[in-house]
Write an enzyme that holds these catalytic residues in place. Structure first.
Site, PDB file in Angstrom:
ATOM      1  N   GLU B  72       0.811  -1.217   0.000  1.00  0.00           N
ATOM      2  CA  GLU B  72       0.000   0.000   0.000  1.00  0.00           C
ATOM      3  C   GLU B  72       0.847   1.271   0.000  1.00  0.00           C
ATOM      4  O   GLU B  72       0.414   2.319  -0.478  1.00  0.00           O
ATOM      5  CB  GLU B  72      -0.970   0.001   1.184  1.00  0.00           C
ATOM      6  N   PHE B 134     -11.207  -7.147  14.520  1.00  0.00           N
ATOM      7  CA  PHE B 134     -10.167  -7.641  13.623  1.00  0.00           C
ATOM      8  C   PHE B 134      -9.849  -6.580  12.563  1.00  0.00           C
ATOM      9  O   PHE B 134     -10.746  -6.066  11.896  1.00  0.00           O
ATOM     10  CB  PHE B 134     -10.617  -8.942  12.949  1.00  0.00           C
ATOM     11  N   LYS B 184     -17.462  -0.577   6.749  1.00  0.00           N
ATOM     12  CA  LYS B 184     -17.928  -1.601   5.818  1.00  0.00           C
ATOM     13  C   LYS B 184     -19.445  -1.551   5.656  1.00  0.00           C
ATOM     14  O   LYS B 184     -19.963  -1.702   4.538  1.00  0.00           O
ATOM     15  CB  LYS B 184     -17.492  -2.989   6.321  1.00  0.00           C
ATOM     16  N   MET B 496      24.401   8.546   0.579  1.00  0.00           N
ATOM     17  CA  MET B 496      24.320   9.862   1.212  1.00  0.00           C
ATOM     18  C   MET B 496      24.680   9.768   2.693  1.00  0.00           C
ATOM     19  O   MET B 496      25.319  10.664   3.246  1.00  0.00           O
ATOM     20  CB  MET B 496      22.916  10.431   1.029  1.00  0.00           C
TER      21      MET B 496
HETATM   22  C1  LIG Z   1      12.839   5.509   4.361  1.00  0.00           C
HETATM   23  C2  LIG Z   1      14.132   6.157   4.643  1.00  0.00           C
HETATM   24  N1  LIG Z   1      15.016   5.600   5.496  1.00  0.00           N
HETATM   25  C3  LIG Z   1      16.211   6.190   5.719  1.00  0.00           C
HETATM   26  C4  LIG Z   1      16.545   7.354   5.100  1.00  0.00           C
HETATM   27  C5  LIG Z   1      17.882   8.013   5.377  1.00  0.00           C
HETATM   28  N2  LIG Z   1      18.683   8.086   4.131  1.00  0.00           N
HETATM   29  C6  LIG Z   1      18.748   9.186   3.369  1.00  0.00           C
HETATM   30  S1  LIG Z   1      19.672   8.981   1.999  1.00  0.00           S
HETATM   31  C7  LIG Z   1      20.038   7.384   2.430  1.00  0.00           C
HETATM   32  C8  LIG Z   1      20.916   6.521   1.574  1.00  0.00           C
HETATM   33  C9  LIG Z   1      20.268   6.162   0.302  1.00  0.00           C
HETATM   34  O1  LIG Z   1      21.042   5.132  -0.276  1.00  0.00           O
HETATM   35  P1  LIG Z   1      20.806   4.729  -1.757  1.00  0.00           P
HETATM   36  O2  LIG Z   1      19.364   4.490  -1.997  1.00  0.00           O
HETATM   37  O3  LIG Z   1      21.740   3.636  -2.128  1.00  0.00           O
HETATM   38  O4  LIG Z   1      21.166   6.076  -2.563  1.00  0.00           O
HETATM   39  P2  LIG Z   1      22.614   6.781  -2.676  1.00  0.00           P
HETATM   40  O5  LIG Z   1      22.663   7.826  -1.620  1.00  0.00           O
HETATM   41  O6  LIG Z   1      23.637   5.748  -2.506  1.00  0.00           O
HETATM   42  O7  LIG Z   1      22.587   7.397  -4.037  1.00  0.00           O
HETATM   43  C10 LIG Z   1      19.423   7.045   3.641  1.00  0.00           C
HETATM   44  C11 LIG Z   1      19.560   5.740   4.310  1.00  0.00           C
HETATM   45  C12 LIG Z   1      15.581   7.918   4.236  1.00  0.00           C
HETATM   46  N3  LIG Z   1      15.789   9.081   3.603  1.00  0.00           N
HETATM   47  N4  LIG Z   1      14.414   7.309   3.999  1.00  0.00           N
END
Ligand SMILES: Cc1ncc(C[n+]2csc(CCOP(=O)(O)OP(=O)(O)O)c2C)c(N)n1
Ligand SMILES: [Mg+2]
Lengths: 193, 594
Positions: B72, B134, B184, B496
């Site tokens: 979802e 439920f 419902k 990042m």
């Molecule tokens: C749902 C969620 N969990 C954690 C984060 C924290 N966060 C921001 S950027 C990032 C890394 C993203 O890694 P990736 O998808 O491999 O992209 P990259 O930065 O390597 O291009 C994280 C964990 C977030 N923004 N969203």
């Protein structure tokens, strides 16, 4: 500082939760909150006293207005207004202390509304400082306050001021049933400092 | 019927227009669809379950395409991507309990970015409401702070008015998500359906809107006397449809424009007055221009912390004009000198005929001087040093698509590189989660965008981390026979976060190295073609292959693992205190440390 807002809201389930949730989300602490009826059927009036920096009032008001069902918001603390609170105090009292308490009630224009062998109940209406004044005197006199209930503040602007929003909605005629008014009228001319 | 046929045969019947011309008895379930059709909805993203089953049962009678999602959260992001791509309200549907709670991240994502969306959830019968039945969950309570408004509907006759009101609220003023939770029994019972009588209350503008003649005069005076003005362009321009007006404002006054991430497509990247993206990963001259400005004209943006840096040092010498529809945004983060509160387009229409003449040459010249060696030269000119950089991948996708695709990004380094190296010239061509920064957004949001705009080329640019959060939606793509191009910027890290660890946590790479499946095999398991790309020389041909391929195509770009996004503003630092690209960086020609 303390802000006093009056919000007129549609009388619908969940609206109060929206209002309080908003304050929580804005990271603003609510000191007191009262809700009750108004001159218009289906509209409730809430008075919210909240602690926040002085310049945050416009944002709080703007955010309140964004809630569906909020009809009007007024920062009454910024205007000349009558602000009242009601408190009930249950005080330990026996025959020997009762008369002193009666006198005290007289001075504070409080009323004794219940009397029991070991306690009595006072009802006092007025500004917060008046209520706090009474409490302080009681404590200094070594009275035991067994229970206290305060309503929190209610506020209304002085003079001829009505909700602009409700006016704009063409809805200014008071819809109060005159029969229900009788009790309320007594409070009217009470002149608290 | 096989699944695919069932899926494509979704727009089944033609609308029964009689139900709109005269009050007709309908079940609540039929009322849901009849109201949606009446509101102009053609596509709904959803997932069934017991408490919404009556509604699903009635679907066959209505000309609406239902896209079955795999989670979802995906439905909410699809509705969101649908809205961002088209400007129309996106609709997501789920059952009660876990179905409803799975929507939550998607709703919050839409809320933070002001996206018009309506979510419909089934709820247990009104008779057992409040008994922990439920799959009962208080979803209106849960979503209270992350929706613009929500409804719990217990009676059949309230369904149409609530839904119509939801559409009105979602789109009016500052847009946002609205949730309608329907018991419902309300779905099962019947009532008279009267579409016209269910019309919502007319939109009541926020009472604190103000763009009076005094503020207009002050604005014109500030514009007349400013020596170093900058326009800050935000997503509100798209919502208001004020692209032409902002452009006219910039051109007639020769004031340069800096964009927020969500405002990037509100002003053409190729326009000579466009400076580029401001903020945490904005180019140095953009942020310097803002810091040195003597006037900022903020249009439909909210001075988010990601664009201001430290507030106490933000644009210290600038007067600020804030044109914004939401009064609660005025003076929230940044004190402004003039607030013009209302619809941006209308306010600009008032301003435009009265704009003063200005000579902007000196300031524009000063900004180009600031670019100096920091100007992004064409990184295409760089010799191939055997490494594959995300910047090149994105820049090549931009060149190959001629900047004409809708790009949907996930969240992380690749998102910032996309913002830097894909030059967007048309409105709504970048779809990205800015406010909430929701990983997992890209793939489902791209599905929504493609359903909304089937004629457009749609690209997903996702990280290896975020892609894995919602990759089951690959099956949705196949079932719905959609053509989407997917680029995974695979750096083996939650990049990042790794970058922050590198800069602020002594390179302690805790929890960021990331193992991934072979994404091409994963695609293959879904019947989707794909390719690995490891060298720069292969990028263009892979992009060409993907674009030519009639179906969805996935490219796994194995890029440099420890690359970082520059420039960068450290948390708490001022906007002009950027960490610039280090000299040894292979992309050294773009904005280096002196
Ligand atoms: C749902 C969620 N969990 C954690 C984060 C924290 N966060 C921001 S950027 C990032 C890394 C993203 O890694 P990736 O998808 O491999 O992209 P990259 O930065 O390597 O291009 C994280 C964990 C977030 N923004 N969203
Ligand atoms: Mg990564």
């Amino acid at each position: 500082m303390l802000h006093t807002f009056v919000a007129l809201v549609e009388d619908k389930t969940g609206l109060l939760a929206r209002v309080t949730s908003l304050f929580r989300r804005l990271n603003v602490n609510i000191i007191s909150l009262t809700v009750g009826g108004t001159e218009t059927a289906g509209v409730s009036r809430t008075t919210i006293v909240a602690e926040a920096a002085e310049d945050r009032a416009p944002r709080i008001m703007a955010s309140l207005y964004k809630l569906e069902g909020v009809l009007d918001v007024d920062d009454v603390g910024r205007h000349s207004a009558v602000i009242r609170e009601l408190a009930m105090l249950k005080i330990a009292a026996d025959q020997s202390t009762r008369s002193d308490l009666f006198q005290l009630a007289e001075v504070f224009r409080a009323r004794i509304v219940d009397l029991a062998p070991e306690s009595l109940m006072m009802e006092i209406t007025g500004s917060a400082s008046k209520i706090e004044g009474l409490v302080q005197i009681l404590l200094q006199g070594n009275y035991r306050i067994l229970e206290m209930a305060r309503t929190g503040r209610m506020a209304m602007r002085r003079g001829h001021h009505a909700s602009q929003v409700l006016e704009a909605l063409g809805d200014t005629t008071p819809r109060i049933d005159p029969k229900t008014l009788s009790g309320a009228l007594k409070l009217e001319d009470e002149n608290h400092a | 019927m096989d699944k695919q046929a069932k899926a494509t045969d979704n727009r089944r019947s033609t609308p029964d227009t009689a139900i709109y011309s005269q009050p007709t008895p309908l079940t609540g379930a039929e009322t849901v669809w009849a109201t949606l059709v009446g509101e102009g909805v053609r596509d709904v993203f959803g997932y069934p379950g017991g408490a919404i089953l009556p509604v699903y049962d009635a679907l066959r009678k209505f000309p609406i395409r239902h896209i079955l999602v795999r989670h979802e959260q995906g439905a909410a992001h699809m509705a969101d991507g649908y809205a961002r791509a088209s400007g129309r309200v996106g609709v997501a549907m789920a059952t009660s309990g876990p179905g409803a709670t799975n929507l939550v991240t998607g709703i919050a994502t839409a809320m933070l970015d002001s996206i018009p969306m309506v979510c419909i959830t089934g709820q247990v019968s009104s008779k057992v409401l409040g008994t922990d039945a439920f799959q009962e969950v208080d979803i209106t309570g849960i979503t209270l702070p992350i929706t613009k408004h929500n409804f719990l509907v217990r009676r059949t006759e309230d369904i149409a008015p609530a839904l119509r009101e939801a559409f009105r609220i979602a789109q009016s003023g500052r847009p946002g998500p609205v949730l309608v939770d329907i018991t419902k029994d309300a779905q099962q019972n019947s009532a008279i359906f009267d579409f016209a009588a269910a019309a919502p209350q007319p939109y009541r503008p926020h009472p604190m809107l103000s763009a009076d003649s005094t503020s207009i005069r002050e604005t014109l005076e500030l514009l007349r006397t400013a020596k170093r003005p900058v326009i800050l362009a935000g997503q509100g321009i798209l919502h208001s449809g004020a692209m032409e007006q902002v452009r006219a404002l910039a051109e007639r006054t020769q004031i340069p424009v800096a964009c927020t991430l969500l405002g990037l497509t509100a002003f053409p990247a190729s326009h000579p007055l466009n400076l580029g993206m401001m903020g945490m990963h904005g180019e140095s001259w953009v942020n310097h221009a803002i810091q040195q400005a003597d006037l900022l004209i903020a249009c439909g943006m909210r001075f988010d912390d990601r664009v201001t840096g430290s507030l106490s040092t933000y644009a210290p010498n600038a007067k600020k004009i804030h044109i914004e529809i939401d009064p609660a945004e005025i003076n929230k983060n940044v004190r402004v000198d003039v607030g013009l509160i209302g619809d941006l387009k209308e306010i600009l229409e008032t301003l435009l005929p009265r704009l003063p003449g200005r000579d902007g040459a000196a300031w524009l010249h000063a900004i180009s001087a600031m670019k100096g060696d920091a100007a992004v030269h064409d990184i295409q000119q760089l010799p191939d040093n055997g490494h594959l950089y995300a910047a090149h991948v994105i820049n090549d996708i931009w060149r190959e698509t001629k900047g004409d695709a809708i790009v949907v990004t996930d969240v992380g380094q690749h998102q910032m590189w996309e913002a830097q190296y894909y030059k967007h010239d048309s409105p709504r061509s970048l779809i990205t989660s800015g406010g909430l920064g929701t990983m997992g957004f890209a793939l489902p949001a791209a599905i929504g965008a493609k359903v909304a705009c089937p004629e457009k080329e749609v690209w997903v640019i996702a990280g290896d981390g975020g892609f894995q959060m919602t990759c089951p939606e690959l099956a949705t793509i196949v079932q719905e026979q959609l053509k989407i191009n997917i680029a995974i910027v695979n750096n083996g890290y939650l990049g990042m976060v790794r970058q922050w660890q590198e800069k602020f946590y002594d390179k302690n790479y805790e929890g960021t190295p990331l193992l991934s499946p072979d994404f091409v095999k994963l695609a293959d398991a879904h019947g989707i073609q794909g390719a690995h790309v490891r060298r720069r020389a292969e990028v263009v041909s892979a992009v060409e292959t993907a674009r030519r391929h009639p179906g969805t195509f996935l490219i796994d770009f194995h890029v440099e693992q420890e690359d970082s996004v520059y420039p960068m503003i450290a948390p708490g630092a001022a906007l002009h205190e950027m960490i610039r690209r280090p000299k040894h960086n292979p992309l050294v020609e773009t904005a280096t440390e002196e």
